[in-house]
Design a protein around this motif. Structure first.
Motif, short mmCIF file in Angstrom:
data_model
loop_
_atom_site.label_atom_id
_atom_site.label_comp_id
_atom_site.label_asym_id
_atom_site.label_seq_id
_atom_site.Cartn_x
_atom_site.Cartn_y
_atom_site.Cartn_z
N ILE A 239 0.82 -1.21 0.00
CA ILE A 239 0.00 0.00 0.00
C ILE A 239 0.85 1.26 0.00
N ASN A 240 2.08 1.20 0.51
CA ASN A 240 2.90 2.41 0.59
C ASN A 240 3.89 2.57 -0.56
N CYS A 241 4.22 1.48 -1.23
CA CYS A 241 5.29 1.52 -2.24
C CYS A 241 4.91 0.96 -3.60
N ALA A 242 4.00 -0.02 -3.63
CA ALA A 242 3.78 -0.78 -4.86
C ALA A 242 3.01 -0.01 -5.92
N HIS A 243 2.40 1.13 -5.58
CA HIS A 243 1.72 1.90 -6.62
C HIS A 243 2.73 2.42 -7.65
N CYS A 244 3.99 2.61 -7.24
CA CYS A 244 5.06 2.95 -8.19
C CYS A 244 5.92 1.73 -8.52
N HIS A 245 6.22 0.95 -7.48
CA HIS A 245 7.11 -0.20 -7.65
C HIS A 245 6.32 -1.44 -8.05
N ASN A 246 5.90 -1.45 -9.32
CA ASN A 246 5.28 -2.62 -9.92
C ASN A 246 5.69 -2.65 -11.39
N ARG A 247 5.38 -3.71 -12.08
CA ARG A 247 5.89 -3.91 -13.44
C ARG A 247 5.34 -2.91 -14.45
N GLN A 248 4.27 -2.21 -14.12
CA GLN A 248 3.70 -1.20 -15.01
C GLN A 248 3.75 0.20 -14.41
N GLY A 249 4.34 0.33 -13.23
CA GLY A 249 4.34 1.59 -12.52
C GLY A 249 5.48 2.51 -12.93
N SER A 250 5.50 3.70 -12.34
CA SER A 250 6.49 4.70 -12.70
C SER A 250 7.91 4.31 -12.29
N ALA A 251 8.05 3.35 -11.36
CA ALA A 251 9.37 2.89 -10.93
C ALA A 251 9.70 1.51 -11.46
N SER A 252 9.06 1.12 -12.56
CA SER A 252 9.27 -0.22 -13.09
C SER A 252 10.72 -0.47 -13.52
N ASN A 253 11.42 0.61 -13.93
CA ASN A 253 12.82 0.44 -14.38
C ASN A 253 13.77 0.12 -13.23
N SER A 254 13.30 0.24 -11.99
CA SER A 254 14.16 -0.08 -10.85
C SER A 254 14.31 -1.59 -10.66
N GLY A 255 13.38 -2.37 -11.23
CA GLY A 255 13.42 -3.81 -11.02
C GLY A 255 12.98 -4.21 -9.63
N LEU A 256 12.50 -3.24 -8.83
CA LEU A 256 12.02 -3.50 -7.47
C LEU A 256 10.50 -3.49 -7.51
N PHE A 257 9.90 -4.66 -7.33
CA PHE A 257 8.45 -4.80 -7.44
C PHE A 257 7.89 -5.24 -6.09
N LEU A 258 7.09 -4.39 -5.48
CA LEU A 258 6.72 -4.58 -4.08
C LEU A 258 5.24 -4.88 -3.87
N THR A 259 4.58 -5.42 -4.90
CA THR A 259 3.18 -5.81 -4.74
C THR A 259 3.07 -7.02 -3.81
N TYR A 260 1.90 -7.16 -3.23
CA TYR A 260 1.67 -8.24 -2.28
C TYR A 260 1.82 -9.61 -2.94
N GLU A 261 1.53 -9.68 -4.25
CA GLU A 261 1.58 -10.97 -4.94
C GLU A 261 2.97 -11.35 -5.43
N GLU A 262 3.92 -10.44 -5.38
CA GLU A 262 5.27 -10.71 -5.91
C GLU A 262 5.89 -11.92 -5.20
N GLU A 263 6.43 -12.85 -5.99
CA GLU A 263 7.00 -14.07 -5.43
C GLU A 263 8.52 -14.12 -5.50
N SER A 264 9.13 -13.29 -6.34
CA SER A 264 10.58 -13.34 -6.50
C SER A 264 11.26 -12.56 -5.38
N PRO A 265 12.08 -13.22 -4.55
CA PRO A 265 12.79 -12.50 -3.49
C PRO A 265 13.66 -11.36 -4.03
N VAL A 266 14.30 -11.58 -5.18
CA VAL A 266 15.17 -10.54 -5.74
C VAL A 266 14.35 -9.31 -6.13
N HIS A 267 13.22 -9.51 -6.77
CA HIS A 267 12.38 -8.38 -7.15
C HIS A 267 11.80 -7.67 -5.93
N LEU A 268 11.71 -8.38 -4.80
CA LEU A 268 11.30 -7.72 -3.55
C LEU A 268 12.45 -6.95 -2.93
#
Length: 335
Positions: A239-268
């Motif tokens: 809720i605090n980070c994933a609105h930007c840090h997701n695969r379609q968000g404004s921070a997608s180029n960071s490779g850091l995806f913080l949605t609740y469903e994310e399964e990859s530890p590295v992407h977290l």
């Protein structure tokens, strides 16, 4: 801290004297081009003080809510009569044209509940538009502030500390920084997994939401210590980070995806090096260094107030002490 519903009930009594004759929500104002100067032009509230929602405007609550300098938030949904929102495969609610999401922000100041601003998301034929409205000192009207503004506020935080802040009302373009998916403005809070059980019941019973075709397990309240630590930490990031840090968000180029469903530890962020090292990294090597919160870039940025370093970039002028403690505990517990 009182629940939102309790706060609303309290305010309904306190502001009943300012109630005006009821008129319906003005659908044409929601869908028309342009940006109305006054919040009252929409007819979302029965009273001039913005506490009594009009017919068809429903209060809703989230399981976990975005931190905004400890402000109390009052959230409402409006869907045009005879229409419904639909949950897509990811559980995001797709609202019909003419819908509105209304969120008021306020504090208890000098013993009284006061609103500072009300933000609108309006669904028009060409997409969503975000508009910020600032309340006057008399609490009788809110006026559009396209350029945003800052408001000095003194309040008491949940720990009993007196706080003096320069509260930031975002400008219209800053709203896009968070409310963006594939370069389009979209709602970010109302997702099936983050709506409380009572809210879902209300939307279904009022025929504002089409019956979902599948279940969407809820995320927990990150402040509920009875829930598992990892689930709470992941809910906080969602809720605090994933609105930007997701695969379609404004921070997608960071490779850091913080949605609740994310399964990859590295992407977290676990053992992940930053894409572009800079002062935001604080000299640390990994977004999350397992077992070492004080060596993790994520904690460095969460605890910073320095522009260009602090994360999230907008929406706060304080460190969320409780959120930082939660993520620090989560990282410390990692192998």
């Amino acid at each position: 801290m009182r629940t939102v519903l309790a706060a609303i009930a309290f305010c309904l009594v306190g502001f009943a004297v300012s109630a005006a004759p009821t008129r319906p929500v003005v659908d044409a104002v929601i869908t028309a081009a342009g940006m109305p100067k006054k919040l009252s032009e929409f007819g979302f509230f029965k009273d001039s003080a913005g506490w009594q929602p009009n017919e068809g405007v429903e209060l809703y609550q989230l399981n976990s809510a975005l931190f905004t300098d400890y402000a109390e938030k009052y959230r409402y949904i409006y869907v045009p009569a005879g229409q419904q929102a639909v949950a897509d495969g990811d559980g995001r609610l797709q609202f019909p044209v003419g819908s509105a999401l209304i969120k008021s922000f306020g504090y208890k100041i000098d013993g009284k509940d006061r609103l500072l601003e009300t933000r609108l998301l309006l669904h028009r034929a060409d997409g969503w538009i975000a508009l910020p409205y600032v309340w006057n000192a008399e609490q009788t009207e809110a006026t559009l502030k396209v350029a945003g503004t800052r408001l000095p506020v003194r309040f008491t935080d949940p720990s009993g500390n007196e706080r003096d802040i320069s509260y930031a009302v975002p400008n219209k373009n800053q709203c896009k920084e968070c409310h963006s998916l594939s370069n389009a403005v979209v709602p970010i809070g109302p997702k099936m997994r983050n709506l409380t059980h009572d809210t879902l019941d209300m939307l279904l019973s009022n025929a504002m939401l089409e019956q979902p075709s599948r279940d969407h397990p809820p995320i927990p309240d990150f402040g509920n210590t009875a829930m598992p630590l990892e689930s709470r930490a992941r809910a906080y990031l969602d809720i605090n980070c994933a609105h930007c840090h997701n695969r379609q968000g404004s921070a997608s180029n960071s490779g850091l995806f913080l949605t609740y469903e994310e399964e990859s530890p590295v992407h977290l962020g676990v053992g992940k090096r930053p894409v572009a090292a800079g002062r935001g990294s604080g000299g640390f090597q990994f977004a999350i260094a397992p077992g070492q919160p004080d060596q993790s870039i994520m904690m460095h940025r969460l605890k910073s107030l320095e522009p260009g370093v602090a994360m999230p970039e907008v929406g706060r002028s304080l460190v969320h002490e409780e959120g930082a403690a939660l993520l620090s505990e989560w990282i410390a517990a990692m192998d």
